[in-house]
Design a protein around this motif. Structure first.
Motif, mmCIF file in Angstrom:
data_model
loop_
_atom_site.group_PDB
_atom_site.id
_atom_site.type_symbol
_atom_site.label_atom_id
_atom_site.label_comp_id
_atom_site.label_asym_id
_atom_site.label_seq_id
_atom_site.Cartn_x
_atom_site.Cartn_y
_atom_site.Cartn_z
ATOM 1 N N ASN A 175 0.715 -1.132 -0.105
ATOM 2 C CA ASN A 175 -0.047 -0.139 0.162
ATOM 3 C C ASN A 175 0.738 1.132 0.227
ATOM 4 N N GLU B 272 -14.427 7.612 6.833
ATOM 5 C CA GLU B 272 -13.870 6.494 7.380
ATOM 6 C C GLU B 272 -14.746 5.242 7.114
ATOM 7 N N LEU C 228 -14.663 4.039 3.407
ATOM 8 C CA LEU C 228 -13.436 3.798 3.110
ATOM 9 C C LEU C 228 -13.029 2.406 3.606
ATOM 10 N N ASP C 229 -13.521 2.012 4.915
ATOM 11 C CA ASP C 229 -13.815 0.731 5.442
ATOM 12 C C ASP C 229 -14.477 -0.199 4.502
ATOM 13 N N SER D 40 -12.631 -0.928 1.250
ATOM 14 C CA SER D 40 -11.440 -1.838 1.532
ATOM 15 C C SER D 40 -12.144 -3.351 1.549
ATOM 16 N N THR D 41 -13.151 -3.539 2.382
ATOM 17 C CA THR D 41 -13.823 -4.907 2.319
ATOM 18 C C THR D 41 -14.624 -5.477 1.530
ATOM 19 N N LYS E 286 -8.363 -0.268 -6.730
ATOM 20 C CA LYS E 286 -6.850 -0.357 -6.522
ATOM 21 C C LYS E 286 -6.540 1.231 -5.930
ATOM 22 N N ILE F 147 -7.786 4.953 -4.191
ATOM 23 C CA ILE F 147 -8.690 5.779 -3.626
ATOM 24 C C ILE F 147 -8.156 7.250 -3.553
#
Length: 109
Positions: A3, A72, A75-76, A79-80, A86, A88
């Motif tokens: 990352n 937040e 974004l979580d 991500s999941t 790929k 953000i």
């Protein structure tokens, strides 16, 4: 691949947001902290506002928000649940800071 965090800073109208046109929209998720449409040719066709439903889950690749907590959370979720994403981008994050300052401007103590 590891990352990485990349920060682009510059004066107003220096092309920071416009440079996003070089990213692949199929792999890119943009968080806009203002409700402005980015000056990318075909932006509204390439970047669809996020929707969240039980049936389809998280769809779209453009989220408009200037609240840290909501950003937040999204974004979580990306991500999941979105292995296709790929890259953000958080565009104009300085508006989050301004919003926070303005909301607390009259707070005493």
């Amino acid at each position: 691949m590891a990352n990485a965090v990349i920060c682009c800073a510059g004066l107003s109208n220096s092309g920071k947001s416009t440079s996003l046109k070089y990213l692949d929209p199929k792999e890119t998720f943009i968080v806009s902290c203002t409700n402005k449409q980015l000056q990318i040719p075909g932006f509204r066709k390439k970047y669809i506002k996020v929707s969240l439903t039980k049936e389809a889950g998280l769809t779209g690749n453009w989220y408009v928000c200037n609240d840290y907590v909501k950003i937040e959370r999204i974004l979580d979720m990306v991500s999941t649940s979105r292995p296709d994403i790929k890259v953000i981008v958080i565009d104009d994050i300085n508006y989050c800071l301004s919003n926070d300052i303005m909301q607390n401007a009259l707070t005493k103590g």
